[in-house]
Design a protein around this motif. Structure first.
Motif, PDB file in Angstrom:
ATOM      1  N   HIS A  64       0.848  -1.202   0.000  1.00  0.00           N
ATOM      2  CA  HIS A  64       0.000   0.000   0.000  1.00  0.00           C
ATOM      3  C   HIS A  64       0.883   1.252   0.000  1.00  0.00           C
ATOM      4  CE1 HIS A  64      -3.945   1.925   1.431  1.00  0.00           C
ATOM      5  NE2 HIS A  64      -3.117   2.916   1.229  1.00  0.00           N
ATOM      6  N   GLU A  65       1.906   1.252   0.840  1.00  0.00           N
ATOM      7  CA  GLU A  65       2.807   2.407   0.901  1.00  0.00           C
ATOM      8  C   GLU A  65       3.541   2.609  -0.424  1.00  0.00           C
ATOM      9  OE1 GLU A  65       3.887   2.516   5.669  1.00  0.00           O
ATOM     10  OE2 GLU A  65       5.187   1.387   4.318  1.00  0.00           O
ATOM     11  N   ASP A  66       3.959   1.525  -1.053  1.00  0.00           N
ATOM     12  CA  ASP A  66       4.633   1.632  -2.353  1.00  0.00           C
ATOM     13  C   ASP A  66       3.708   2.246  -3.398  1.00  0.00           C
ATOM     14  OD1 ASP A  66       6.933   0.536  -1.294  1.00  0.00           O
ATOM     15  OD2 ASP A  66       6.605  -1.468  -2.154  1.00  0.00           O
ATOM     16  N   ARG A  67       2.439   1.821  -3.400  1.00  0.00           N
ATOM     17  CA  ARG A  67       1.479   2.392  -4.354  1.00  0.00           C
ATOM     18  C   ARG A  67       1.284   3.887  -4.101  1.00  0.00           C
ATOM     19  NH1 ARG A  67      -1.167  -2.342  -3.158  1.00  0.00           N
ATOM     20  NH2 ARG A  67      -2.716  -1.293  -1.887  1.00  0.00           N
ATOM     21  N   VAL A  68       1.208   4.267  -2.830  1.00  0.00           N
ATOM     22  CA  VAL A  68       1.040   5.682  -2.481  1.00  0.00           C
ATOM     23  C   VAL A  68       2.260   6.476  -2.930  1.00  0.00           C
ATOM     24  CG1 VAL A  68       0.921   7.308  -0.539  1.00  0.00           C
ATOM     25  CG2 VAL A  68      -0.564   5.302  -0.572  1.00  0.00           C
ATOM     26  N   GLN A  69       3.448   5.950  -2.664  1.00  0.00           N
ATOM     27  CA  GLN A  69       4.674   6.643  -3.072  1.00  0.00           C
ATOM     28  C   GLN A  69       4.721   6.808  -4.585  1.00  0.00           C
ATOM     29  OE1 GLN A  69       6.519   8.325  -1.304  1.00  0.00           O
ATOM     30  NE2 GLN A  69       6.799   7.408   0.683  1.00  0.00           N
ATOM     31  N   GLN A  70       4.371   5.775  -5.306  1.00  0.00           N
ATOM     32  CA  GLN A  70       4.388   5.853  -6.768  1.00  0.00           C
ATOM     33  C   GLN A  70       3.343   6.841  -7.280  1.00  0.00           C
ATOM     34  OE1 GLN A  70       3.867   1.842  -8.099  1.00  0.00           O
ATOM     35  NE2 GLN A  70       5.925   1.209  -7.505  1.00  0.00           N
ATOM     36  N   GLN A  71       2.185   6.833  -6.669  1.00  0.00           N
ATOM     37  CA  GLN A  71       1.107   7.709  -7.118  1.00  0.00           C
ATOM     38  C   GLN A  71       1.481   9.179  -6.947  1.00  0.00           C
ATOM     39  OE1 GLN A  71      -2.612   7.006  -5.147  1.00  0.00           O
ATOM     40  NE2 GLN A  71      -3.709   8.521  -6.316  1.00  0.00           N
ATOM     41  N   TYR A  72       2.141   9.517  -5.844  1.00  0.00           N
ATOM     42  CA  TYR A  72       2.440  10.920  -5.571  1.00  0.00           C
ATOM     43  C   TYR A  72       3.883  11.295  -5.864  1.00  0.00           C
ATOM     44  CZ  TYR A  72      -2.196  10.848  -3.796  1.00  0.00           C
ATOM     45  OH  TYR A  72      -3.563  10.704  -3.715  1.00  0.00           O
ATOM     46  N   ALA A  73       4.624  10.415  -6.499  1.00  0.00           N
ATOM     47  CA  ALA A  73       5.976  10.734  -6.912  1.00  0.00           C
ATOM     48  C   ALA A  73       5.977  11.359  -8.304  1.00  0.00           C
ATOM     49  CB  ALA A  73       6.844   9.471  -6.909  1.00  0.00           C
TER      50      ALA A  73
END
Length: 188
Positions: free
Chosen positions: A172-181
């Protein structure tokens, strides 16, 4: 609300989109009227305010992305906590019920053991009482060992569940990081 006022309010709301002038006038009966055309010689257009800026600066976009990223990370942590609580209930709930049942059985066996010790030797001598006490102690020991084994198995299941919940959180954290990177220009 009369039709003219309703139309006027609709014009007011659409004015920022259409870039039209809006005039606020008084009707013949004293009612408020909104119009695209001046109402009289001294009519001046209304100053309309928009609740949202027409464009977003890079700093504002970065701040918004940071807030969304932080919220996403918090959501991941909450989801992990909920996962762990659910697994703990699923794994340890039945074990706790079993522990209570075993404790009741052990208490009953302890009462039987106390009764066997207090029974005076009869015609059969002390050997029957000693055999009974030994049997009761064996039952108690067996119940305690069984419960200990069940606890070890539950602890192993919980360890696996912790790993699974942590893995879901990391994903979940990886998806969030990718989404807002993504660059701020791609953010909405």
């Amino acid at each position: 609300m009369n039709v003219k006022t309703g139309i006027g309010l609709a014009l007011l709301l659409l004015a920022p989109l259409a870039s039209a002038q809006v005039y606020k006038c008084k009707g013949s009966s004293g009612e408020t009227i909104y119009s695209q055309d001046p109402c009289g010689a001294g009519s001046e257009p209304m100053k309309l305010r928009s609740n949202r800026a027409a464009s977003e600066s890079a700093g504002e976009a970065a701040n918004r992305a940071a807030v969304y990223r932080t919220t996403g990370m918090s959501d991941a942590a909450i989801a992990e906590r909920n996962c762990l609580q659910g697994e703990q209930s699923r794994i340890y709930g039945p074990l706790e019920s079993r522990t209570q049942a075993v404790n009741r059985q052990v208490a009953q066996l302890d009462r039987q053991l106390a009764a066997a010790r207090s029974t005076p030797p009869d015609a059969g001598g002390t050997l029957p009482n000693a055999t009974l006490e030994s049997g009761i102690r064996a039952q108690i020991s067996s119940l305690q060992q069984s419960l200990s084994s069940e606890r070890v198995a539950a602890d192993a299941q919980m360890s696996t569940a912790r790993d699974r919940c942590a893995s879901v959180r990391r994903d979940h954290e990886d998806r969030v990081q990718q989404q807002y990177a993504a660059p701020a220009s791609n953010a909405y």
